[in-house]
Design a protein around this motif. Structure first.
Motif, mmCIF file in Angstrom:
data_model
loop_
_atom_site.group_PDB
_atom_site.id
_atom_site.type_symbol
_atom_site.label_atom_id
_atom_site.label_comp_id
_atom_site.label_asym_id
_atom_site.label_seq_id
_atom_site.Cartn_x
_atom_site.Cartn_y
_atom_site.Cartn_z
ATOM 1 N N MET A 119 -62.630 -39.498 58.153
ATOM 2 C CA MET A 119 -63.838 -38.643 58.157
ATOM 3 C C MET A 119 -63.638 -37.394 57.161
ATOM 4 O O MET A 119 -64.827 -36.682 56.881
ATOM 5 C CB MET A 119 -64.008 -38.203 59.675
ATOM 6 N N ARG A 120 -62.351 -37.158 56.809
ATOM 7 C CA ARG A 120 -62.369 -36.048 56.074
ATOM 8 C C ARG A 120 -61.540 -36.216 54.795
ATOM 9 O O ARG A 120 -60.355 -35.521 54.611
ATOM 10 C CB ARG A 120 -61.803 -34.424 56.748
ATOM 11 N N PRO A 121 -61.580 -37.320 54.026
ATOM 12 C CA PRO A 121 -60.646 -37.758 52.804
ATOM 13 C C PRO A 121 -60.512 -36.614 51.926
ATOM 14 O O PRO A 121 -59.518 -36.703 51.140
ATOM 15 C CB PRO A 121 -61.542 -38.857 52.527
ATOM 16 N N LEU A 122 -61.505 -35.661 51.689
ATOM 17 C CA LEU A 122 -61.376 -34.945 50.307
ATOM 18 C C LEU A 122 -60.823 -33.574 50.796
ATOM 19 O O LEU A 122 -60.444 -32.572 49.870
ATOM 20 C CB LEU A 122 -62.452 -34.695 49.815
ATOM 21 N N LYS A 123 -60.488 -33.295 52.223
ATOM 22 C CA LYS A 123 -60.100 -31.933 52.705
ATOM 23 C C LYS A 123 -58.586 -32.117 52.894
ATOM 24 O O LYS A 123 -58.067 -33.054 53.692
ATOM 25 C CB LYS A 123 -60.800 -31.400 53.883
ATOM 26 N N SER A 124 -57.920 -30.900 52.730
ATOM 27 C CA SER A 124 -56.549 -30.767 53.097
ATOM 28 C C SER A 124 -56.343 -30.077 54.168
ATOM 29 O O SER A 124 -56.883 -28.664 54.234
ATOM 30 C CB SER A 124 -55.536 -30.169 52.023
ATOM 31 N N HIS A 125 -55.919 -30.584 55.439
ATOM 32 C CA HIS A 125 -55.856 -30.056 56.686
ATOM 33 C C HIS A 125 -54.369 -29.550 57.012
ATOM 34 O O HIS A 125 -53.464 -30.044 56.683
ATOM 35 C CB HIS A 125 -56.322 -30.904 57.705
ATOM 36 N N PHE A 126 -54.691 -28.477 57.880
ATOM 37 C CA PHE A 126 -53.099 -27.875 58.402
ATOM 38 C C PHE A 126 -52.485 -29.007 59.178
ATOM 39 O O PHE A 126 -51.076 -29.023 58.818
ATOM 40 C CB PHE A 126 -53.737 -26.853 59.375
ATOM 41 N N PHE A 127 -53.034 -29.765 59.925
ATOM 42 C CA PHE A 127 -52.277 -30.947 60.531
ATOM 43 C C PHE A 127 -51.504 -31.903 59.592
ATOM 44 O O PHE A 127 -50.570 -32.545 60.063
ATOM 45 C CB PHE A 127 -53.330 -31.579 61.574
ATOM 46 N N GLN A 128 -52.172 -32.088 58.464
ATOM 47 C CA GLN A 128 -51.445 -33.164 57.343
ATOM 48 C C GLN A 128 -50.446 -32.832 56.581
ATOM 49 O O GLN A 128 -50.255 -33.463 55.511
ATOM 50 C CB GLN A 128 -52.701 -33.840 56.692
ATOM 51 N N LYS A 129 -50.061 -31.319 56.776
ATOM 52 C CA LYS A 129 -48.859 -30.785 55.892
ATOM 53 C C LYS A 129 -47.716 -31.250 56.340
ATOM 54 O O LYS A 129 -47.528 -31.296 57.510
ATOM 55 C CB LYS A 129 -49.072 -29.412 55.550
ATOM 56 N N LYS A 130 -46.752 -31.606 55.582
ATOM 57 C CA LYS A 130 -45.393 -32.381 55.931
ATOM 58 C C LYS A 130 -44.827 -31.198 57.039
ATOM 59 O O LYS A 130 -43.958 -32.012 58.036
ATOM 60 C CB LYS A 130 -44.503 -32.728 54.924
ATOM 61 N N TRP A 131 -44.498 -30.222 56.477
ATOM 62 C CA TRP A 131 -43.567 -29.365 57.263
ATOM 63 C C TRP A 131 -44.348 -28.980 58.766
ATOM 64 O O TRP A 131 -43.752 -28.740 59.703
ATOM 65 C CB TRP A 131 -43.405 -28.110 56.437
ATOM 66 N N ASN A 132 -45.695 -28.899 58.813
ATOM 67 C CA ASN A 132 -46.649 -28.737 59.987
ATOM 68 C C ASN A 132 -46.237 -29.903 60.849
ATOM 69 O O ASN A 132 -46.078 -29.907 62.091
ATOM 70 C CB ASN A 132 -47.881 -28.466 59.540
ATOM 71 N N ALA A 133 -46.146 -31.143 60.091
ATOM 72 C CA ALA A 133 -46.154 -32.299 61.122
ATOM 73 C C ALA A 133 -44.650 -32.356 61.769
ATOM 74 O O ALA A 133 -44.476 -32.937 62.870
ATOM 75 C CB ALA A 133 -46.175 -33.526 60.037
ATOM 76 N N ILE A 134 -43.580 -32.037 60.786
ATOM 77 C CA ILE A 134 -42.277 -31.793 61.693
ATOM 78 C C ILE A 134 -42.208 -30.852 62.687
ATOM 79 O O ILE A 134 -41.635 -31.057 63.752
ATOM 80 C CB ILE A 134 -41.353 -31.310 60.478
ATOM 81 N N VAL A 135 -42.961 -29.712 62.658
ATOM 82 C CA VAL A 135 -42.975 -28.568 63.597
ATOM 83 C C VAL A 135 -43.706 -29.221 64.905
ATOM 84 O O VAL A 135 -43.244 -29.152 66.047
ATOM 85 C CB VAL A 135 -43.728 -27.209 63.104
ATOM 86 N N ILE A 136 -44.791 -30.000 64.642
ATOM 87 C CA ILE A 136 -45.839 -30.605 65.793
ATOM 88 C C ILE A 136 -44.716 -31.723 66.504
ATOM 89 O O ILE A 136 -44.618 -31.723 67.621
ATOM 90 C CB ILE A 136 -46.816 -31.337 65.008
ATOM 91 N N CYS A 137 -43.803 -32.450 65.533
ATOM 92 C CA CYS A 137 -42.852 -33.431 66.175
ATOM 93 C C CYS A 137 -41.944 -32.798 67.016
ATOM 94 O O CYS A 137 -41.723 -33.240 68.276
ATOM 95 C CB CYS A 137 -42.254 -34.199 65.162
ATOM 96 N N LEU A 138 -41.474 -31.594 66.419
ATOM 97 C CA LEU A 138 -40.466 -30.812 67.065
ATOM 98 C C LEU A 138 -41.123 -30.441 68.757
ATOM 99 O O LEU A 138 -40.505 -30.371 70.015
ATOM 100 C CB LEU A 138 -39.885 -29.446 66.603
ATOM 101 N N GLY A 139 -42.239 -30.045 68.484
ATOM 102 C CA GLY A 139 -42.883 -29.529 69.583
ATOM 103 C C GLY A 139 -43.185 -30.374 70.711
ATOM 104 O O GLY A 139 -43.126 -30.194 71.894
#
Length: 317
Positions: A119-139
């Motif tokens: 749905m948002r292929p051309l936008k870079s989202h906070f959720f899709q950044k690698k370090w944020n993904a690591i923090v989310i997994c830890l959370g």
């Protein structure tokens, strides 16, 4: 089979034959599948996306659960004789539930990531950044651990004198029925139903987006991702819904205030027992999704295997 007040009690047979067989199959297939995926991610995939991070954590939690299955196979195969001590019993049951609820949350993250890509292929989202993904997994790991702290209390069973029993009973068959039911309903709501609603929403939106792309008659192939979206939610519902329903019914049937007959209680227990291994079949199906989700990962995986076998063949020559 034992006849009990004209009731056919199949629970001893289910626990002695069905549970060890199902857990044994899940151990063998899950071990091969998840070890293969983890090996592939570590040695084949150099550039990780946030989706890869969620999938890798999903595989880690599945593998952790897989390593507890031999104890369950031994326990039920010996006729409910637990030989590993009370501490290992609690740890085993904790890992079993942690696998389920972390898996559900990681699948939610993956469904949201799929939604953003479609749905948002051309936008870079906070959720899709690698370090944020690591923090989310830890959370997620921390959240589920805190959510399951009461398991360490409720998993215990007591005899008439208040002394711990030697049996390592499953959560729905142990502890004080009323308190266990309240906690089970809490887990069902926050660990299953709310994540299910989130996953359903993003899967439906993703499917609609893929259908819209298909109607535009572009050259983009959407059949495979659309099939995966539908398959993911169907498997999610089939595996987890019966278990959560029957777990609550099983605990409620143990309460002294209910009017369920002895035959009814035996039937509820049997149905609940059948749903338990089904809930953990996701540890087998998840590795399949790793290969289906990414052609690049599958290609890198098999190319790495070919290079290893070619190297060994050259050394022999």
């Amino acid at each position: 089979m034992e006849m009990n007040n004209t009731c056919l009690d199949i629970n001893p047979q289910l626990e002695k034959y069905y549970l060890p067989t199902m857990y044994g199959i899940e151990f063998i297939l899950g071990l091969i599948g998840n070890l293969s995926v983890i090996w592939g991610y570590i040695f084949c995939l150099k550039d990780w996306s946030c989706s890869n991070i969620y999938l890798f954590n999903l595989s880690l939690t599945d593998l952790t659960f897989i390593f507890t299955l031999p104890m369950l196979v031994d326990y039920y195969g010996k006729g409910n004789e637990w030989t590993s001590g009370q501490v290992m019993c609690v740890v085993n049951r904790y890992i079993l539930h942690a696998n389920m609820y972390t898996s559900i949350l990681f699948l939610c993250c993956i469904s949201f990531d799929r939604y953003l890509l479609v749905m948002r292929p051309l936008k870079s989202h906070f959720f899709q950044k690698k370090w944020n993904a690591i923090v989310i997994c830890l959370g997620i790991w921390i959240f589920v651990t805190l959510e399951l702290v009461p398991i360490f209390v409720f998993i215990k069973d007591y005899d008439a004198n208040g002394t711990d029993m030697a049996d390592c009973l499953d959560y729905a068959s142990s502890g004080h029925a009323f308190r266990s039911l309240i906690y089970s309903l809490f887990l069902t709501a926050f660990g299953f139903l709310i994540p299910l609603g989130i996953m359903l929403f993003f899967c439906i939106q993703t499917a609609r987006g893929l259908k819209k792309i298909q109607q535009q008659r572009t050259k983009i192939q959407v059949e495979k991702p659309l099939t995966l979206v539908i398959l993911a939610i169907v498997i999610f519902l089939i595996f987890f819904t019966p278990y959560h329903l029957m777990r609550n019914v099983r605990i409620a049937s143990r309460m002294k205030s209910n009017s369920v007959s002895k035959c009814g209680k035996l039937g509820v227990k049997a149905a609940y027992t059948i749903t338990r291994p089904i809930a953990f079949l996701n540890s087998i199906t998840n590795p399949i999704f790793y290969f289906l989700l990414g052609d690049k990962f599958r290609e890198l995986f098999f190319n790495k295997l070919k290079s290893i076998f070619s190297r060994k063949a050259a050394l022999r020559e």
